[in-house]
Design a protein around this motif. Structure first.
Motif, PDB file in Angstrom:
ATOM      1  N   ASP A 430     -40.655  33.067 -19.157  1.00 53.13           N
ATOM      2  CA  ASP A 430     -40.012  32.464 -18.044  1.00 53.13           C
ATOM      3  C   ASP A 430     -40.862  31.553 -17.161  1.00 53.13           C
ATOM      4  O   ASP A 430     -40.294  30.702 -16.481  1.00 53.13           O
ATOM      5  CB  ASP A 430     -38.807  33.468 -17.342  1.00 53.13           C
ATOM      6  N   TYR A 431     -42.022  31.791 -16.974  1.00 52.95           N
ATOM      7  CA  TYR A 431     -42.805  31.257 -15.823  1.00 52.95           C
ATOM      8  C   TYR A 431     -43.717  30.356 -16.707  1.00 52.95           C
ATOM      9  O   TYR A 431     -44.606  29.706 -16.154  1.00 52.95           O
ATOM     10  CB  TYR A 431     -43.535  32.143 -15.131  1.00 52.95           C
ATOM     11  N   PRO A 433     -44.722  27.104 -18.875  1.00 53.06           N
ATOM     12  CA  PRO A 433     -44.358  25.632 -19.160  1.00 53.06           C
ATOM     13  C   PRO A 433     -43.292  25.548 -20.254  1.00 53.06           C
ATOM     14  O   PRO A 433     -43.686  25.939 -21.335  1.00 53.06           O
ATOM     15  CB  PRO A 433     -45.461  24.660 -19.299  1.00 53.06           C
ATOM     16  N   LYS A 434     -42.247  24.850 -20.301  1.00 51.49           N
ATOM     17  CA  LYS A 434     -41.341  24.778 -21.260  1.00 51.49           C
ATOM     18  C   LYS A 434     -41.270  23.400 -21.932  1.00 51.49           C
ATOM     19  O   LYS A 434     -40.723  22.310 -21.778  1.00 51.49           O
ATOM     20  CB  LYS A 434     -39.758  24.936 -20.872  1.00 51.49           C
ATOM     21  N   ILE A 435     -42.438  23.352 -22.752  1.00 49.76           N
ATOM     22  CA  ILE A 435     -42.761  22.132 -23.348  1.00 49.76           C
ATOM     23  C   ILE A 435     -42.970  22.151 -24.820  1.00 49.76           C
ATOM     24  O   ILE A 435     -43.584  21.361 -25.518  1.00 49.76           O
ATOM     25  CB  ILE A 435     -44.094  21.634 -22.865  1.00 49.76           C
ATOM     26  N   PHE A 436     -42.178  23.104 -25.594  1.00 46.47           N
ATOM     27  CA  PHE A 436     -42.326  23.244 -27.216  1.00 46.47           C
ATOM     28  C   PHE A 436     -41.278  23.183 -27.530  1.00 46.47           C
ATOM     29  O   PHE A 436     -40.100  22.585 -27.149  1.00 46.47           O
ATOM     30  CB  PHE A 436     -42.871  24.948 -27.177  1.00 46.47           C
ATOM     31  N   GLY A 437     -41.411  23.042 -29.146  1.00 43.25           N
ATOM     32  CA  GLY A 437     -40.265  22.795 -30.080  1.00 43.25           C
ATOM     33  C   GLY A 437     -40.255  21.311 -30.116  1.00 43.25           C
ATOM     34  O   GLY A 437     -40.962  20.311 -29.767  1.00 43.25           O
ATOM     35  N   LYS A 438     -38.984  20.713 -30.924  1.00 47.61           N
ATOM     36  CA  LYS A 438     -38.991  19.259 -31.113  1.00 47.61           C
ATOM     37  C   LYS A 438     -38.769  18.565 -30.191  1.00 47.61           C
ATOM     38  O   LYS A 438     -38.816  17.550 -30.021  1.00 47.61           O
ATOM     39  CB  LYS A 438     -37.978  19.172 -32.407  1.00 47.61           C
ATOM     40  N   SER A 439     -37.862  19.305 -29.243  1.00 47.40           N
ATOM     41  CA  SER A 439     -37.537  18.476 -28.080  1.00 47.40           C
ATOM     42  C   SER A 439     -38.640  18.640 -26.728  1.00 47.40           C
ATOM     43  O   SER A 439     -38.593  17.842 -25.798  1.00 47.40           O
ATOM     44  CB  SER A 439     -36.392  18.989 -27.583  1.00 47.40           C
ATOM     45  N   ALA A 440     -39.661  19.155 -26.958  1.00 50.54           N
ATOM     46  CA  ALA A 440     -40.631  19.442 -25.996  1.00 50.54           C
ATOM     47  C   ALA A 440     -40.171  19.872 -24.821  1.00 50.54           C
ATOM     48  O   ALA A 440     -40.575  19.715 -23.925  1.00 50.54           O
ATOM     49  CB  ALA A 440     -41.502  18.255 -25.748  1.00 50.54           C
ATOM     50  N   LYS A 441     -38.985  20.637 -24.757  1.00 50.08           N
ATOM     51  CA  LYS A 441     -38.385  21.221 -23.538  1.00 50.08           C
ATOM     52  C   LYS A 441     -38.081  22.745 -23.944  1.00 50.08           C
ATOM     53  O   LYS A 441     -37.212  23.255 -22.848  1.00 50.08           O
ATOM     54  CB  LYS A 441     -37.070  20.538 -23.234  1.00 50.08           C
ATOM     55  N   GLU A 442     -38.512  23.385 -24.826  1.00 48.40           N
ATOM     56  CA  GLU A 442     -38.108  24.982 -25.106  1.00 48.40           C
ATOM     57  C   GLU A 442     -39.049  25.677 -24.721  1.00 48.40           C
ATOM     58  O   GLU A 442     -40.331  25.264 -24.666  1.00 48.40           O
ATOM     59  CB  GLU A 442     -37.907  25.054 -26.728  1.00 48.40           C
ATOM     60  N   VAL A 681     -40.626  42.984 -12.158  1.00 47.30           N
ATOM     61  CA  VAL A 681     -41.611  43.754 -12.962  1.00 47.30           C
ATOM     62  C   VAL A 681     -41.436  43.387 -14.539  1.00 47.30           C
ATOM     63  O   VAL A 681     -40.490  42.649 -14.889  1.00 47.30           O
ATOM     64  CB  VAL A 681     -41.169  45.284 -13.148  1.00 47.30           C
ATOM     65  N   HIS A 682     -42.516  43.599 -15.041  1.00 49.19           N
ATOM     66  CA  HIS A 682     -42.604  43.453 -16.564  1.00 49.19           C
ATOM     67  C   HIS A 682     -43.378  44.414 -17.314  1.00 49.19           C
ATOM     68  O   HIS A 682     -44.377  44.917 -16.442  1.00 49.19           O
ATOM     69  CB  HIS A 682     -43.340  42.009 -16.590  1.00 49.19           C
ATOM     70  N   SER A 683     -42.951  44.442 -18.350  1.00 44.39           N
ATOM     71  CA  SER A 683     -43.803  45.518 -19.447  1.00 44.39           C
ATOM     72  C   SER A 683     -44.937  45.007 -19.901  1.00 44.39           C
ATOM     73  O   SER A 683     -45.292  44.023 -20.578  1.00 44.39           O
ATOM     74  CB  SER A 683     -42.946  45.708 -20.539  1.00 44.39           C
ATOM     75  N   VAL A 684     -46.233  45.647 -19.277  1.00 43.03           N
ATOM     76  CA  VAL A 684     -47.701  45.113 -19.774  1.00 43.03           C
ATOM     77  C   VAL A 684     -48.533  46.108 -20.425  1.00 43.03           C
ATOM     78  O   VAL A 684     -48.482  47.320 -19.857  1.00 43.03           O
ATOM     79  CB  VAL A 684     -48.275  44.474 -18.568  1.00 43.03           C
ATOM     80  N   TYR A 685     -49.314  45.967 -21.355  1.00 42.50           N
ATOM     81  CA  TYR A 685     -50.083  46.911 -21.919  1.00 42.50           C
ATOM     82  C   TYR A 685     -51.597  46.686 -21.439  1.00 42.50           C
ATOM     83  O   TYR A 685     -52.154  45.698 -21.141  1.00 42.50           O
ATOM     84  CB  TYR A 685     -50.261  46.655 -23.381  1.00 42.50           C
ATOM     85  N   ILE A 716     -48.585  35.097 -10.968  1.00 42.59           N
ATOM     86  CA  ILE A 716     -48.455  33.745 -11.718  1.00 42.59           C
ATOM     87  C   ILE A 716     -48.067  32.684 -10.750  1.00 42.59           C
ATOM     88  O   ILE A 716     -47.727  32.962  -9.813  1.00 42.59           O
ATOM     89  CB  ILE A 716     -47.091  34.114 -12.611  1.00 42.59           C
ATOM     90  N   ASP A 717     -48.261  31.396 -11.279  1.00 42.52           N
ATOM     91  CA  ASP A 717     -47.600  30.271 -10.791  1.00 42.52           C
ATOM     92  C   ASP A 717     -47.407  29.106 -11.856  1.00 42.52           C
ATOM     93  O   ASP A 717     -47.241  29.873 -13.064  1.00 42.52           O
ATOM     94  CB  ASP A 717     -48.761  29.781  -9.846  1.00 42.52           C
TER      95      ASP A 717
END
Length: 742
Positions: A430-431, A433-442, A681-685, A716-717
């Motif tokens: 969620d944090y 960058p959403k820059i993936f996939g064919k649209s570069a926005k996923e 919170v997040h699950s981290v190993y 995170i940032d």
């Protein structure tokens, strides 16, 4: 960086991060980044592919790995070697070194050049090296280079029809011209090359470091024929030793055309004014924008002085400048290890008050003699492929790069270290960058990583006596990568007599914050510095770097009490030239500094050390040379004459005034307070404690200066993820996150 419209006199900073390669969406990443910035700052819509205006741009600073990748992948430009007759196999023979002495199947790297032509020219030095009375027998010249005393020793040249012409070389040595090149014949040889589609040549003649006239003459012939890249060894590297000078020149002829093609493509995205405004002087005469490039030695150069040879470490050099200037404290003087974890590799360097520079490095089997920051690289980064073979977990050396990238990039890529960090909970989609996939926005595709790891788990457990969980397998790969990253750190510290636990660790790069804590613990380091811009510190370092103008001249002088004053006068003269060049680029006197060097060795040895002039004003190069020689080799040759092979002056044009208080000064007066546990919170190993399902996650912009985050935690940032491991704490400072390990 741009003026704050709401506060006159102050500036705001804007960070844009994007994939280095995404051909489906843009042709060139730096151009696309600048387009997005111009859109954001000006509010004007700029379509992709349009020519970008530069009237709102003051300067652009750029570093690139184009030349590095071309060398590693052997995708440079076809070129020919032009060399003194009788030496055509010199670069092929090399220096007879055997780096893999026990290897039963030795594979020598192929030479970079494609063809060779020999030029029937020859000069040599008067006398011979081992003459015990060389100084008494030597030719002497007056101040107008006229001979006032003939050579009185035994001649080393026999069988000549006539006495050769004797001239004074740049190093002061007497040079006898045995045979001048037949330029008409050379022109015919070069024309044949040109007709075979050669456009790049490297010219290497014997003794051209002190007598470059023959190289220059042949270079002019090649220029008239139409060769677009002419690399003269005497201009690139005016240093003794024909072999490293030759290899470096062929590397320049091989790489510079590729670099120029890339830069032509970059400049084509902007109006014509950008290329014209690349020099500082032109910029100060009214041009709006200039372009500066990061050299391998950590200094900025303009377009005219940027070449393939100077750009081999252009990419990581900016990061070294960034952490050095933001982490060093002149009073405390604790040395710093820089850890740059990128997509393909991890680059490691050391800073203890000045940049550690090496003058000969080997890249892809090619030994190149050119000043470069001493950076050790290992093939372990976010894009390193994860494989299991012969019962071993492997991270790298193969890399998925940015195209197709890791499996989670939605482009069908292989399992990579980024996938492992994602599955271990060290990356929050969620944090990210959403820059993936064919649209570069996923966003990142977690399921793609999980599916591939499930298949790999079946393969591993089929060869294992015990059933390993998915977490154990994922962290196993992370652990292998951490150990791989520690290897070059130990080579830079322990292998040179420095204890790792006496250092700070400054981490940067996109994946640096995810690995720094565990690497520090493995090395016994207690403090980790993470700059707020750590994930883009190489770019931030570009904004802090100095403009560089270097001069280097050969020498054959002995370092004695009698010669000391003339050595200093020559350095003074070179320093004045360097400062004048920087003044012409727009720098005022108070922004200009100079570093002065002598390249020194004991007579009878062939290993010279580049010695920086002591800062105490004593001009005592001899003591500095002996100290460094003892540190590097463990002995001194007492009674041996010290020779000076080269003079070097490095002019520095300072591009900023001050960064304010250092992080160490800030920590002394910082009021600390422990923050409340985050609701996010997040699950981290984690190593040793396993998976912590309620690991608190803090957003760095919401934390205040003085806040203390207890591990285990995640910070995170927009551009980075920092893992605070158990038994450690992170202190928020104004420009850093400081992690203290217990």
């Amino acid at each position: 960086s741009y003026p704050d419209p709401d506060c006159e006199g102050s500036r705001k900073e804007l960070v844009v991060k994007l994939l280095s390669q995404d051909p489906a969406n843009y042709r060139d990443a730096p151009t696309e980044g600048i387009r997005r910035i111009l859109e954001t700052v000006t509010g004007e819509k700029l379509e992709r592919g349009t020519i970008l205006p530069t009237n709102k741009i003051d300067y652009i600073r750029l570093s690139t790995t184009v030349a590095t990748n071309a060398l590693l992948e052997r995708k440079g430009k076809k070129h020919a070697l032009v060399i003194t007759k009788g030496f055509k196999d010199l670069l092929l023979i090399g220096n007879q070194s055997r780096p893999c002495i026990f290897d039963l199947n030795i594979k020598r790297p192929d030479p970079l050049y494609t063809d060779v032509i020999e030029v029937d020219e020859r000069v040599t030095l008067v006398g011979y090296t081992s003459d015990p009375a060389a100084a008494d027998h030597a030719v002497q010249f007056d101040e107008h280079d006229k001979i006032i005393k003939e050579y009185t020793g035994e001649s080393s040249i026999c069988g000549l029809e006539s006495e050769p012409e004797i001239v004074r070389g740049l190093s002061g040595e007497a040079v006898q011209i045995l045979r001048k090149p037949d330029l008409k014949l050379v022109g015919e040889q070069l024309t044949k090359l040109y007709e075979q589609d050669f456009r790049s040549i490297a010219i290497i003649f014997a003794h051209s470091y002190t007598f470059p006239e023959h190289e220059i003459a042949v270079g002019k012939v090649a220029e008239k024929i139409g060769f677009t890249q002419i690399s003269l060894s005497s201009q690139l590297l005016p240093m003794i030793k024909m072999l490293p000078r030759g290899v470096s020149s062929t590397a320049d002829a091989y790489l510079t055309p590729i670099l120029r093609e890339y830069l032509d493509g970059f400049f084509s995205g902007f109006d014509e004014e950008l290329r014209g405004g690349s020099s500082g002087k032109q910029a100060h005469e009214g041009r709006h924008a200039r372009v500066e490039f990061m050299g391998s030695d950590g200094g900025l150069v303009d377009l005219n002085n940027f070449s393939g040879l100077k750009s081999i470490l252009s990419g990581p050099a900016g990061g070294v400048v960034g952490y050095a200037l933001t982490s060093w404290d002149e009073d405390i003087r604790t040395p710093i290890i820089g850890l740059d974890v990128g997509g393909t590799s991890t680059d490691v360097s050391r800073y203890a008050g000045r940049y550690e520079v090496t003058y000969e490095t080997t890249t892809a089997g090619i030994s190149i003699q050119s000043p470069q920051l001493d950076i050790n690289t290992v093939a372990a980064g976010g894009g390193s492929c994860l494989t299991f073979s012969n019962g071993l977990f492997k991270a790298g050396p193969e890399s998925a790069g940015a195209e197709p990238g890791p499996a989670c990039y939605r482009k069908g890529g292989p399992l990579c270290l980024t996938d492992a960090n994602l599955m271990a909970g060290r990356i929050l989609p969620d944090y990210f960058p959403k820059i993936f996939g064919k649209s570069a926005k996923e966003p990142l595709d977690v399921e793609a990583s999980r599916t591939k790891f499930d298949k790999l788990r079946e393969q591993i457990n089929a060869h294992s006596s015990s059933e390993l969980s998915l977490d154990e397998i994922v962290y196993g790969f992370i652990k292998v990568a951490n150990e791989t990253m520690c290897r070059p750190i130990r080579a830079l510290t322990e292998a040179k007599g420095y204890s790792t636990d006496k250092h700070l660790l400054a981490t940067f790069g996109g994946a640096g914050g995810q690995h720094a804590g565990e690497i520090a613990r493995l090395l016994g380091i207690k403090t980790v510095l993470v700059h707020r811009y750590s994930s883009i510190l190489s770019a931030y370092g570009l904004s802090l770097a100095d403009r560089i103008y270097e001069l280097q001249e050969p020498s054959s002088m002995q370092y004695t009490n009698d010669s000391h004053s003339s050595l200093i006068r020559r350095l003074d003269s070179m320093e004045e030239k360097a400062k004048t060049a920087l003044k012409n680029q727009g720098f005022s006197d108070d922004k200009i500094q100079a570093e002065r060097y002598l390249n020194m060795r004991f007579d009878g040895t062939d290993t010279a050390l580049m010695i920086l002039e002591p800062s105490d004003g004593s001009h005592d190069f001899e003591t500095a040379f002996k100290t460094q020689h003892k540190e590097e080799f463990g002995f001194l040759l007492e009674g041996k004459t010290i020779m000076v092979d080269d003079f070097k002056v490095r002019g520095l044009g300072k591009t900023f005034d001050t960064l304010g208080d250092t992080i160490h000064e800030e920590l002394k007066t910082l009021e600390k307070r422990t923050v409340e546990k985050s609701k996010l919170v997040h699950s981290v190993y984690f190593d040793g404690v396993g998976r912590v399902d309620d690991t608190p996650v803090y957003e760095l912009p919401s934390l205040k200066v003085g806040d203390v985050v207890e591990g285990p935690a995640m910070i995170i940032d927009d551009t980075q993820t920092i893992v605070v491991i158990p038994r450690s704490e992170a202190v928020v400072a104004s420009r850093h996150l400081v992690i203290h390990l217990q």
